[in-house]
Design a protein around this motif. Structure first.
Motif, PDB file in Angstrom:
ATOM      1  N   MET A   3      33.938  43.336  55.710  1.00  0.00           N
ATOM      2  CA  MET A   3      35.315  43.295  55.205  1.00  0.00           C
ATOM      3  C   MET A   3      35.314  43.171  53.685  1.00  0.00           C
ATOM      4  O   MET A   3      36.119  43.822  53.005  1.00  0.00           O
ATOM      5  N   ALA A   4      34.415  42.341  53.160  1.00  0.00           N
ATOM      6  CA  ALA A   4      34.342  42.206  51.708  1.00  0.00           C
ATOM      7  C   ALA A   4      34.002  43.554  51.093  1.00  0.00           C
ATOM      8  O   ALA A   4      34.537  43.939  50.045  1.00  0.00           O
ATOM      9  N   PHE A   5      33.128  44.276  51.767  1.00  0.00           N
ATOM     10  CA  PHE A   5      32.706  45.560  51.251  1.00  0.00           C
ATOM     11  C   PHE A   5      33.879  46.533  51.188  1.00  0.00           C
ATOM     12  O   PHE A   5      34.089  47.221  50.182  1.00  0.00           O
ATOM     13  N   ILE A   6      34.678  46.554  52.273  1.00  0.00           N
ATOM     14  CA  ILE A   6      35.810  47.484  52.298  1.00  0.00           C
ATOM     15  C   ILE A   6      36.804  47.117  51.191  1.00  0.00           C
ATOM     16  O   ILE A   6      37.265  47.967  50.432  1.00  0.00           O
ATOM     17  N   ALA A   7      37.087  45.823  51.086  1.00  0.00           N
ATOM     18  CA  ALA A   7      38.011  45.393  50.040  1.00  0.00           C
ATOM     19  C   ALA A   7      37.461  45.761  48.665  1.00  0.00           C
ATOM     20  O   ALA A   7      38.196  46.249  47.794  1.00  0.00           O
ATOM     21  N   GLY A   8      36.164  45.564  48.491  1.00  0.00           N
ATOM     22  CA  GLY A   8      35.553  45.887  47.206  1.00  0.00           C
ATOM     23  C   GLY A   8      35.674  47.363  46.883  1.00  0.00           C
ATOM     24  O   GLY A   8      35.981  47.739  45.749  1.00  0.00           O
ATOM     25  N   LEU A   9      35.467  48.198  47.893  1.00  0.00           N
ATOM     26  CA  LEU A   9      35.547  49.639  47.644  1.00  0.00           C
ATOM     27  C   LEU A   9      36.941  50.062  47.212  1.00  0.00           C
ATOM     28  O   LEU A   9      37.105  50.923  46.346  1.00  0.00           O
ATOM     29  N   MET A  10      37.962  49.426  47.811  1.00  0.00           N
ATOM     30  CA  MET A  10      39.324  49.810  47.447  1.00  0.00           C
ATOM     31  C   MET A  10      39.590  49.523  45.979  1.00  0.00           C
ATOM     32  O   MET A  10      40.417  50.150  45.343  1.00  0.00           O
ATOM     33  N   LEU A  11      38.890  48.532  45.482  1.00  0.00           N
ATOM     34  CA  LEU A  11      39.046  48.193  44.069  1.00  0.00           C
ATOM     35  C   LEU A  11      38.226  49.148  43.208  1.00  0.00           C
ATOM     36  O   LEU A  11      38.638  49.583  42.137  1.00  0.00           O
ATOM     37  N   LEU A  12      37.038  49.472  43.718  1.00  0.00           N
ATOM     38  CA  LEU A  12      36.082  50.175  42.875  1.00  0.00           C
ATOM     39  C   LEU A  12      36.315  51.658  42.780  1.00  0.00           C
ATOM     40  O   LEU A  12      36.156  52.252  41.719  1.00  0.00           O
ATOM     41  N   ILE A  13      36.666  52.273  43.897  1.00  0.00           N
ATOM     42  CA  ILE A  13      36.752  53.730  43.869  1.00  0.00           C
ATOM     43  C   ILE A  13      37.771  54.200  42.836  1.00  0.00           C
ATOM     44  O   ILE A  13      37.457  55.049  42.016  1.00  0.00           O
ATOM     45  N   PRO A  14      38.992  53.608  42.816  1.00  0.00           N
ATOM     46  CA  PRO A  14      39.916  54.040  41.767  1.00  0.00           C
ATOM     47  C   PRO A  14      39.375  53.792  40.364  1.00  0.00           C
ATOM     48  O   PRO A  14      39.550  54.635  39.475  1.00  0.00           O
ATOM     49  N   SER A  72      25.763  34.261  51.801  1.00  0.00           N
ATOM     50  CA  SER A  72      25.616  35.547  51.116  1.00  0.00           C
ATOM     51  C   SER A  72      26.958  36.201  50.810  1.00  0.00           C
ATOM     52  O   SER A  72      27.016  37.094  49.974  1.00  0.00           O
ATOM     53  N   LEU A  73      28.028  35.742  51.468  1.00  0.00           N
ATOM     54  CA  LEU A  73      29.324  36.394  51.213  1.00  0.00           C
ATOM     55  C   LEU A  73      29.733  36.338  49.730  1.00  0.00           C
ATOM     56  O   LEU A  73      29.962  37.386  49.123  1.00  0.00           O
ATOM     57  N   PRO A  74      29.822  35.128  49.140  1.00  0.00           N
ATOM     58  CA  PRO A  74      30.201  35.129  47.722  1.00  0.00           C
ATOM     59  C   PRO A  74      29.176  35.822  46.822  1.00  0.00           C
ATOM     60  O   PRO A  74      29.552  36.450  45.832  1.00  0.00           O
ATOM     61  N   LEU A  75      27.901  35.733  47.181  1.00  0.00           N
ATOM     62  CA  LEU A  75      26.891  36.404  46.367  1.00  0.00           C
ATOM     63  C   LEU A  75      27.144  37.914  46.351  1.00  0.00           C
ATOM     64  O   LEU A  75      27.037  38.583  45.325  1.00  0.00           O
ATOM     65  N   PHE A  76      27.501  38.413  47.527  1.00  0.00           N
ATOM     66  CA  PHE A  76      27.785  39.832  47.684  1.00  0.00           C
ATOM     67  C   PHE A  76      29.058  40.204  46.918  1.00  0.00           C
ATOM     68  O   PHE A  76      29.118  41.217  46.230  1.00  0.00           O
ATOM     69  N   MET A  77      30.079  39.344  47.026  1.00  0.00           N
ATOM     70  CA  MET A  77      31.334  39.654  46.342  1.00  0.00           C
ATOM     71  C   MET A  77      31.166  39.585  44.829  1.00  0.00           C
ATOM     72  O   MET A  77      31.877  40.263  44.088  1.00  0.00           O
ATOM     73  N   GLU A  78      30.218  38.764  44.390  1.00  0.00           N
ATOM     74  CA  GLU A  78      30.002  38.674  42.954  1.00  0.00           C
ATOM     75  C   GLU A  78      29.620  40.038  42.388  1.00  0.00           C
ATOM     76  O   GLU A  78      30.030  40.404  41.295  1.00  0.00           O
ATOM     77  N   THR A  79      28.833  40.797  43.159  1.00  0.00           N
ATOM     78  CA  THR A  79      28.427  42.094  42.621  1.00  0.00           C
ATOM     79  C   THR A  79      29.640  43.004  42.422  1.00  0.00           C
ATOM     80  O   THR A  79      29.655  43.813  41.511  1.00  0.00           O
ATOM     81  N   PHE A  80      30.660  42.833  43.278  1.00  0.00           N
ATOM     82  CA  PHE A  80      31.860  43.639  43.059  1.00  0.00           C
ATOM     83  C   PHE A  80      32.569  43.213  41.786  1.00  0.00           C
ATOM     84  O   PHE A  80      33.116  44.046  41.053  1.00  0.00           O
ATOM     85  N   ALA A  81      32.566  41.907  41.545  1.00  0.00           N
ATOM     86  CA  ALA A  81      33.194  41.435  40.310  1.00  0.00           C
ATOM     87  C   ALA A  81      32.477  42.013  39.088  1.00  0.00           C
ATOM     88  O   ALA A  81      33.113  42.471  38.140  1.00  0.00           O
ATOM     89  N   PHE A  82      31.143  42.025  39.122  1.00  0.00           N
ATOM     90  CA  PHE A  82      30.378  42.615  38.021  1.00  0.00           C
ATOM     91  C   PHE A  82      30.740  44.076  37.838  1.00  0.00           C
ATOM     92  O   PHE A  82      30.927  44.571  36.732  1.00  0.00           O
ATOM     93  N   PHE A  83      30.789  44.741  38.962  1.00  0.00           N
ATOM     94  CA  PHE A  83      31.045  46.168  38.996  1.00  0.00           C
ATOM     95  C   PHE A  83      32.363  46.467  38.299  1.00  0.00           C
ATOM     96  O   PHE A  83      32.462  47.304  37.400  1.00  0.00           O
ATOM     97  N   PHE A  84      33.371  45.739  38.740  1.00  0.00           N
ATOM     98  CA  PHE A  84      34.715  45.910  38.229  1.00  0.00           C
ATOM     99  C   PHE A  84      34.722  45.692  36.720  1.00  0.00           C
ATOM    100  O   PHE A  84      35.246  46.491  35.946  1.00  0.00           O
ATOM    101  N   GLU A  85      34.077  44.603  36.307  1.00  0.00           N
ATOM    102  CA  GLU A  85      34.028  44.282  34.892  1.00  0.00           C
ATOM    103  C   GLU A  85      33.270  45.361  34.119  1.00  0.00           C
ATOM    104  O   GLU A  85      33.700  45.818  33.067  1.00  0.00           O
ATOM    105  N   ALA A  86      32.131  45.787  34.673  1.00  0.00           N
ATOM    106  CA  ALA A  86      31.298  46.759  33.973  1.00  0.00           C
ATOM    107  C   ALA A  86      32.047  48.073  33.764  1.00  0.00           C
ATOM    108  O   ALA A  86      32.014  48.656  32.679  1.00  0.00           O
ATOM    109  N   VAL A  87      32.741  48.524  34.804  1.00  0.00           N
ATOM    110  CA  VAL A  87      33.463  49.792  34.696  1.00  0.00           C
ATOM    111  C   VAL A  87      34.507  49.698  33.589  1.00  0.00           C
ATOM    112  O   VAL A  87      34.596  50.563  32.716  1.00  0.00           O
ATOM    113  N   PHE A  88      35.294  48.615  33.611  1.00  0.00           N
ATOM    114  CA  PHE A  88      36.373  48.546  32.633  1.00  0.00           C
ATOM    115  C   PHE A  88      35.876  48.221  31.234  1.00  0.00           C
ATOM    116  O   PHE A  88      36.470  48.651  30.257  1.00  0.00           O
ATOM    117  N   LEU A  89      34.777  47.498  31.145  1.00  0.00           N
ATOM    118  CA  LEU A  89      34.227  47.264  29.804  1.00  0.00           C
ATOM    119  C   LEU A  89      33.789  48.594  29.206  1.00  0.00           C
ATOM    120  O   LEU A  89      34.030  48.877  28.031  1.00  0.00           O
TER     121      LEU A  89
END
Ligand code: HDD
Ligand code: HEM
Ligand code: HEM
Lengths: 444, 339
Positions: free
Chosen positions: B305-316, A94-111
């Motif tokens: 940990m992934a969550f914390i790292a993700g937040l540091m990217l996302l909040i800004p 589940s770790l990469p699956l979870f991290m994928e959502t952050f990648a989407f998030f990041f992309e969505a915000v900047f798009l």
């Protein structure tokens, strides 16, 4: 068959993924090209490239919107159709699956920002900088999701104790042996597919008699991408084959109809199999090639299917999908190579109609190539869903209503599949390049 | 420890989804309403300017929630996954229609009433269908025999509790988004839009509070244990009521609409976290608890940990998005050029 939840779940998964992967691949492949186009436009103060970036982004946005929709469907559908699989993989991968959502998030915000700020910065380079997170985000989602898929092929990073998963090591699971070759191949083939789609649109317009230099620039930029990434894809495709030979020999053997373990193994292209005699008719045989593909040496021993119990054999029809991918891959690389030669050697005409026609069909062809690559990978994993641990037949839902749901989804994909191209065409024909260029010149 | 961090993070994200998705869903509905009643030039532009840059972000909140849920509590995939095939498909189809038709209507070449209609109406059905997951989590709607999990549709459709939840979901969506758009319209200096959205906020405030109250009443019959736990911390729900009254009175007086919206957020925060807190330790009453079904410590720590790292990217980056669009007066007024 309709009552069997396993078969129906497999079909529904296949249909959903086959649809999503088109949008996902373009979603990964296109951003680098509008980013590059915008950069060139800013540096050379060339309005053509700026408009190119704008128009590519516009098409991309619509694709992403539908990609997000189908992706959300898959994300939930995996739990709905394969509850036992998601339960098990939830523990380990589940770790990469979870991290994928952050990648989407990041992309969505900047798009979101990128789309609505074309003219908001005095210094245009700031706007270009916004495209980088989009490239990173979409490449990141490919990175993480490919890791999950690689894990399904080479599960690692856990022990099984009386049916309980223990000693879980998330990073070992994430960076499993299948991951490096798979990720590099998925990524470059996505860039390749993106480039060929863009090139094929430009070629099509040129064929229709639109001769504005804008189209030539579009074609050239995209074709350079095609050239670079087709070489990269062929090279890491070769690595993928070597990976299979060492870690999933049954998949390679099934793809090659290679039954007896032997050294100096030959490669078979096409043909028809006689399963009882294990003989291939009408195929083209290339001596030694399989040993070379698998281990880089003509004397290497390649494991054959007969080493495995027959109930663990992958379906043998993946042979055709594998053949198709490799031959189409060679064709795509060839086309881009010819274009580059013709472009830089003055004696030839890089815009000759037959070459343009070949480029125009290469876009759809690259999509088909990518699809057959996935079919070879996924079907070649059968009967496993987690190779060696969990079979597909044990992982499916027990619900009886999968067929009805499948009908509903098929209607949805069908509608989207028809509307999407219509909308895209309408978006681009509403504002023609020529009128947009005229308007833009006033601003610049 | 991991189970508490996990469920807190997930619940916060679900709360985030509740607020921003409500704004989004409701806005779609009001946009359609405005189109039908020819109020086009007042509220629709305001709505479009807000919606356009953020629609994709909203969806990710939902994805984040269900992916995170499977990560932290893998057994939920098994239980909910098996039981929810049909209702889950309904919700997905609605989400799919909404997402794609938004893009078609917005980026597509021309205005199309049918697209807008689908877009507006699905916005009300999606919260209704998603909210049934919360209903199911109260127990009594799923049968577990051996390893076989089944959803009891009959029970679900005849339960007063389940219908109250659906009605609350719809009215809250309309209320939350109206109160936000009141603020946004005022900020944009659009008087007509402001008046209209103010009226809608007031109209929907009554039903929202009525159904919140009915939730208590019906839950008492459905799951007395949870009801009693809620009574024990009733102060939280009183705070929720107070926030609601403050918000409505500010909007009524046409004062400080921004603060009013913050109070609406408080109102739902108190209620939502009060509800969630008392729901614990159950993820699915009485089959799944956060203690027994949490993932292994190794995975739990990796996820955190992934969550914390993700937040540091996302909040800004989220901050940048808000600064450029939502809190930028010139943009809200439509004075900035867009493409
Ligand atoms: C346009 C796309 C495209 C092109 C031109 C190629 N491939 Fe490919 N291939 C893919 C797109 C793809 C893919 C869709 O991305 C796959 C499916 C799963 C994966 O990892 O990548 C894939 C899988 C895949 C696999 C299976 C990996 C596995 O199951 O783990 C092998 C062995 C190759 N490829 C080899 C090649 C070779 C030798 C090529 C040279 C011509 C080639 N591919 C061209
Ligand atoms: C991380 C990425 C992926 C995951 C987690 C995944 C998961 C699955 C699952 C659970 C199944 C059903 C079991 C089975 O029949 O094998 C499946 C089958 C399948 N998937 Fe994948 N998949 C992924 C990527 C893809 C992609 C991108 C495609 C592109 C088309 C694809 C194509 C297929 C096909 C064709 C099947 C059907 C196999 C059959 O019916 O025999 N997969 N995949
Ligand atoms: C290797 C195959 C895949 C690739 C390269 C890929 C990549 C992508 C891309 C580029 C998008 C568009 C979202 C965006 O641009 O923001 C997307 C959406 C999505 N994909 Fe896939 N995907 C693949 C397979 C899968 C699978 C198997 C799953 C299921 C676990 C999945 C889950 C999702 C989800 C949930 C979304 C929507 C995210 C959102 O709301 O923004 N994808 N994917």
């Amino acid at each position: 068959m309709i009552e069997d939840p396993v078969i129906m779940s497999r079909w529904l998964t296949f249909i959903t993924l086959a649809f999503h992967i088109i949008l996902a691949t373009l979603g990964v492949g296109i951003p680098i090209f509008f980013s590059i186009a915008e950069y060139i436009g800013i540096k050379r103060k060339d309005p053509h490239y700026l408009l190119l970036a704008k128009r590519w982004t516009r098409g991309y946005t619509i694709l992403v919107a539908v990609g997000v929709v189908t992706g959300t469907i898959i994300g939930l559908q995996l739990s709905l159709l394969w509850p036992s699989f998601m339960n098990a993989s939830g523990h380990v991968i589940s770790l990469p699956l979870f991290m994928e959502t952050f990648a989407f998030f990041f992309e969505a915000v900047f798009l979101g920002i990128y789309l609505y700020t074309w003219d908001r910065f005095k210094n245009r380079i700031y706007h270009w900088l916004l495209s980088i997170p989009i490239v990173i985000g979409s490449t990141g989602s490919a990175f993480f999701i490919t890791s999950v898929n690689a894990f399904m092929n080479t599960p690692l990073g856990f022990d099984v104790d009386n049916g309980e998963l223990t000693n879980v090591q998330p990073l070992v699971a994430m960076f499993n042996p299948a991951f490096p070759s798979k990720f590099s191949h998925v990524l470059t083939s996505a860039y390749l597919t993106g480039a060929f789609i863009l090139a094929s649109i430009a070629a099509f317009q040129l064929l229709r008699g639109r001769t504005h230099v804008y189209y030539k620039k579009a074609l050239h930029l995209a074709m350079i991408g095609c050239f670079v990434f087709s070489i990269a894809t062929v090279i890491n495709g070769d690595f993928s084959g070597k990976f299979l030979a060492s870690y999933q020999p049954e998949k390679l053997a099934a793809a090659e109809w290679h039954f007896e373990t032997e050294d100096r193994a030959k490669l078979v292209l096409g043909g028809i199999l006689d399963p009882d005699e294990q003989e291939v008719k009408y195929g083209i045989e290339i001596p030694l090639a399989l040993s070379i593909i698998a281990f880089n040496s003509p004397d290497a021993e390649v494991i054959g299917l007969n080493e495995f119990p027959e109930e663990l054999w992958p379906p043998l029809m993946i042979h055709y999908f594998f053949n198709f991918m490799v031959s189409a891959g060679m064709f795509l690389a060839g086309i881009s190579f010819i274009y580059i030669i013709f472009y830089y050697v003055n004696r030839f005409n890089a815009l000759s109609p037959w070459l343009l026609r070949a480029i125009a069909i290469s876009g759809p062809l690259s999509i088909l190539t990518m699809e057959s690559g996935w079919i070879m990978t996924e079907v070649g994993r059968q009967p496993w869903i987690l190779r060696g641990f969990l079979k597909v037949s044990e992982a499916a839902t027990t619900s009886e209503h999968v067929f009805e749901m499948m009908v509903v989804y098929v209607v949805l994909y069908f509608t989207l599949g028809i509307l999407l191209p219509i909308i895209l065409i309408r978006v681009f024909s509403k504002k023609s390049v020529e009128t947009e260029l005229e308007k833009q010149q006033v601003i610049l | 420890m991991i189970e508490y961090i996990g469920i807190t993070v997930l619940w916060i994200f679900l709360y985030g989804y509740l607020i921003i998705a409500s704004i989004d869903f409701g806005a779609g509905f009001y946009s359609f309403y405005a189109k039908m009643t020819d109020k086009k030039h007042t509220i629709r532009q305001v709505i479009d300017r807000y919606l356009s840059p953020v629609w994709e972000v909203t969806n990710v909140f939902l994805v984040f929630f269900f992916v995170g849920l499977i990560g932290f509590f893998p057994a939920t995939a098994y239980y909910y996954g098996t039981a929810l095939l049909v209702p889950g498909t309904v919700a997905l189809i609605l989400l799919a229609i909404r997402g794609s038709f938004y893009a078609f209507a917005n980026y597509g070449a021309r205005e199309n009433n049918f697209y807008l209609f689908l877009y507006g109406l699905t916005g009300l059905f999606i919260p209704a269908s998603l909210s049934t997951v919360l209903t199911i989590s109260e127990g009594g709607f799923i049968s577990v025999e051996g390893g076989d999990v089944k959803l009891l549709m009959g029970e679900l459709f005849t339960s007063p509790y389940s219908w109250t939840v659906v009605l609350l979901a719809i009215t809250s969506v309309l209320f939350i988004s109206a109160s936000f758009l009141t603020f946004y319209a005022k900020r944009a200096g659009d008087r007509d839009a402001h008046e209209l959205m103010r009226k809608f906020t007031l109209i929907w405030s009554g039903p929202t509070i009525l159904f919140s109250f009915l939730i208590f009443v019906t839950l008492r019959n459905h799951n007395a244990e949870h009801f009693n736990a809620m009574l024990e911390i009733r102060w939280i729900f009183l705070f929720s009521l107070l926030s609601f009254l403050t918000a409505v009175s500010l909007i009524y007086k046409r004062k400080r609409t921004g603060i009013a919206f913050i109070f609406v957020c408080f109102q739902f925060a108190f209620a939502f976290f009060g509800y969630g807190y008392t729901h614990l330790p159950y993820l699915l009453y009485p089959h799944l608890t956060i203690y027994e079904n949490v993932t292994s410590p190794e995975m739990g720590i990796a996820l955190i940990m992934a969550f914390i790292a993700g937040l540091m990217l996302l909040i800004p980056s989220l901050f940048l998005l808000l600064r450029l669009f939502i809190f930028n007066v010139e943009y809200a007024r439509g004075e900035k050029k867009t493409y």
